[in-house]
Design a protein around this motif. Sequence first.
Motif, mmCIF file in Angstrom:
data_model
loop_
_atom_site.group_PDB
_atom_site.id
_atom_site.type_symbol
_atom_site.label_atom_id
_atom_site.label_comp_id
_atom_site.label_asym_id
_atom_site.label_seq_id
_atom_site.Cartn_x
_atom_site.Cartn_y
_atom_site.Cartn_z
ATOM 1 N N GLU A 36 0.734 -1.189 0.061
ATOM 2 C CA GLU A 36 -0.199 0.099 0.068
ATOM 3 C C GLU A 36 0.919 1.198 -0.097
ATOM 4 O OE1 GLU A 36 -3.763 -2.007 2.421
ATOM 5 O OE2 GLU A 36 -2.110 -0.793 3.612
ATOM 6 N N THR A 37 2.131 1.184 0.602
ATOM 7 C CA THR A 37 2.970 2.266 0.605
ATOM 8 C C THR A 37 3.551 2.564 -0.800
ATOM 9 O OG1 THR A 37 3.452 2.032 2.802
ATOM 10 C CG2 THR A 37 4.878 3.147 1.855
ATOM 11 N N ALA A 38 4.161 1.243 -1.495
ATOM 12 C CA ALA A 38 4.917 1.408 -2.547
ATOM 13 C C ALA A 38 3.790 1.740 -3.910
ATOM 14 C CB ALA A 38 5.730 0.237 -2.877
ATOM 15 N N LEU A 39 2.626 1.248 -3.995
ATOM 16 C CA LEU A 39 2.057 1.379 -5.357
ATOM 17 C C LEU A 39 1.732 2.963 -5.646
ATOM 18 C CD1 LEU A 39 0.456 -0.514 -7.241
ATOM 19 C CD2 LEU A 39 -1.564 -0.453 -5.841
ATOM 20 N N PRO A 40 1.331 3.777 -4.733
ATOM 21 C CA PRO A 40 1.052 5.168 -5.495
ATOM 22 C C PRO A 40 2.388 5.532 -5.770
ATOM 23 C CG PRO A 40 0.210 4.919 -2.977
ATOM 24 C CD PRO A 40 0.933 3.728 -3.429
ATOM 25 N N THR A 41 3.739 5.244 -5.350
ATOM 26 C CA THR A 41 4.622 5.889 -6.043
ATOM 27 C C THR A 41 5.099 5.033 -7.430
ATOM 28 O OG1 THR A 41 5.864 6.096 -3.949
ATOM 29 C CG2 THR A 41 7.188 5.842 -5.892
ATOM 30 N N VAL A 42 4.537 3.880 -7.575
ATOM 31 C CA VAL A 42 4.591 3.094 -8.774
ATOM 32 C C VAL A 42 3.733 3.652 -9.991
ATOM 33 C CG1 VAL A 42 4.408 1.057 -10.047
ATOM 34 C CG2 VAL A 42 5.341 1.011 -7.806
ATOM 35 N N VAL A 43 2.515 3.987 -9.591
ATOM 36 C CA VAL A 43 1.527 4.769 -10.098
ATOM 37 C C VAL A 43 1.868 6.145 -10.882
ATOM 38 C CG1 VAL A 43 -0.792 5.771 -10.372
ATOM 39 C CG2 VAL A 43 -0.317 3.384 -9.497
ATOM 40 N N LEU A 67 -6.462 6.321 -2.338
ATOM 41 C CA LEU A 67 -8.010 6.307 -1.845
ATOM 42 C C LEU A 67 -8.591 5.109 -2.332
ATOM 43 C CD1 LEU A 67 -9.244 10.052 -3.302
ATOM 44 C CD2 LEU A 67 -8.910 9.238 -0.646
ATOM 45 N N VAL A 68 -8.484 4.393 -3.434
ATOM 46 C CA VAL A 68 -9.225 3.281 -3.584
ATOM 47 C C VAL A 68 -8.630 2.323 -2.626
ATOM 48 C CG1 VAL A 68 -8.832 1.259 -5.147
ATOM 49 C CG2 VAL A 68 -9.325 3.490 -6.033
ATOM 50 N N LEU A 69 -7.111 2.139 -2.189
ATOM 51 C CA LEU A 69 -6.881 1.206 -1.131
ATOM 52 C C LEU A 69 -7.593 1.370 0.060
ATOM 53 C CD1 LEU A 69 -3.094 1.574 -2.041
ATOM 54 C CD2 LEU A 69 -4.648 -0.493 -2.616
ATOM 55 N N ALA A 70 -7.560 2.843 0.473
ATOM 56 C CA ALA A 70 -8.262 3.144 1.777
ATOM 57 C C ALA A 70 -9.708 2.742 1.822
ATOM 58 C CB ALA A 70 -8.013 4.505 1.781
ATOM 59 N N SER A 78 -10.810 -3.693 7.944
ATOM 60 C CA SER A 78 -9.479 -3.777 8.547
ATOM 61 C C SER A 78 -8.858 -2.741 8.830
ATOM 62 C CB SER A 78 -8.586 -4.653 7.537
ATOM 63 O OG SER A 78 -8.660 -3.804 6.227
ATOM 64 N N SER A 79 -7.622 -2.829 9.380
ATOM 65 C CA SER A 79 -6.660 -1.615 9.806
ATOM 66 C C SER A 79 -6.599 -0.635 8.650
ATOM 67 C CB SER A 79 -5.558 -1.960 10.642
ATOM 68 O OG SER A 79 -4.888 -1.040 11.052
ATOM 69 N N LEU A 80 -6.722 0.830 9.265
ATOM 70 C CA LEU A 80 -6.197 1.908 8.216
ATOM 71 C C LEU A 80 -4.923 2.368 8.455
ATOM 72 C CD1 LEU A 80 -9.596 3.648 8.137
ATOM 73 C CD2 LEU A 80 -8.649 2.344 5.997
ATOM 74 N N GLN A 81 -4.226 1.644 9.325
ATOM 75 C CA GLN A 81 -2.863 2.559 10.000
ATOM 76 C C GLN A 81 -2.062 2.795 8.596
ATOM 77 O OE1 GLN A 81 -1.105 0.026 12.840
ATOM 78 N NE2 GLN A 81 0.817 1.390 12.538
ATOM 79 N N HIS A 82 -1.620 1.741 7.985
ATOM 80 C CA HIS A 82 -0.346 1.843 6.966
ATOM 81 C C HIS A 82 -1.288 2.370 5.529
ATOM 82 C CE1 HIS A 82 2.132 -0.754 8.981
ATOM 83 N NE2 HIS A 82 1.331 -1.590 9.062
ATOM 84 N N VAL A 83 -2.656 2.119 5.134
ATOM 85 C CA VAL A 83 -2.888 2.948 4.020
ATOM 86 C C VAL A 83 -3.065 4.425 4.201
ATOM 87 C CG1 VAL A 83 -5.388 2.478 4.351
ATOM 88 C CG2 VAL A 83 -4.391 2.674 2.145
ATOM 89 N N LEU A 84 -3.674 4.927 5.440
ATOM 90 C CA LEU A 84 -3.790 6.141 5.902
ATOM 91 C C LEU A 84 -2.385 6.852 5.696
ATOM 92 C CD1 LEU A 84 -6.537 6.435 8.740
ATOM 93 C CD2 LEU A 84 -6.555 7.102 6.311
ATOM 94 N N GLY A 85 -1.225 6.292 6.060
ATOM 95 C CA GLY A 85 -0.181 6.841 6.146
ATOM 96 C C GLY A 85 0.625 6.981 4.690
#
Length: 234
Positions: A36-43, A67-70, A78-85
């Motif tokens: 979830e952290t890497a995908l926006p950078t790839v896009v 936003l889609v991941l969130a 499930s936990s939003l901790q990583h995707v919110l970051g």
Amino acid sequence: MTADEPVAGPPAPDTVEALIRHRLAVALGGWRGSVETALPTVVFVGVWTATDHDVRTAAIAAVGVALVLAVVRVVQRSSLQHVLGALVATALAAFFALRSGQAEDAFLPGILTSAGFLVGTLVSIAARWPVVGFLVGAGDPRAQEDPFGWRRDRGMVRVCARLTWVLVALYVVRLVVMVPLYLGSHVALLGVAKIALGWPLYVGALAVMGWLLVSGHTPLEPGEDPGAEEERAV
């Protein structure tokens, strides 16, 4: 074994290193957060390249993916901790890039964050409040009642300081690689470096920490982890 006898659990940690291994396992997350952290950078880099360096479209696409991941996390409850970051980091990166019109500025917040963390980890070691100690404290079942209990064990503080030096090295590597690429406006390489120096480097740092924890045998001071006894008796 009778019904009244407690179920035997794993043996209580008998060294500082064993206790830290146990607590870090409780405190740290898994692989999904790294994706979830890497995908926006790839896009961002992919769309920027495909649209002939259109920063606005790339930024919108990256934020949209975050936003889609969130939303997926919310639907799955499930936990939003990583995707919110990741969402906050992506939005901040998009703001910097759109404000200047330069794609490389999307990576400036991450560079500044690494520089800030480098200073913070060094200060924490000098002040004898090593950052890793807070992760260890987060894995303590008594954390809410005694969040800084780990500091009462001098051996714990020493080991956590050694582990925090690993984080110092991590931030130094990130800055040594990322700053020249940023100054040279190498956007595609910045994207590759950000991903490579994100979760993979973090896993490497954890491996070094693991080696330090396996090779060390610092004795626990008496009474350091009564919570472990309570957990075994449940």
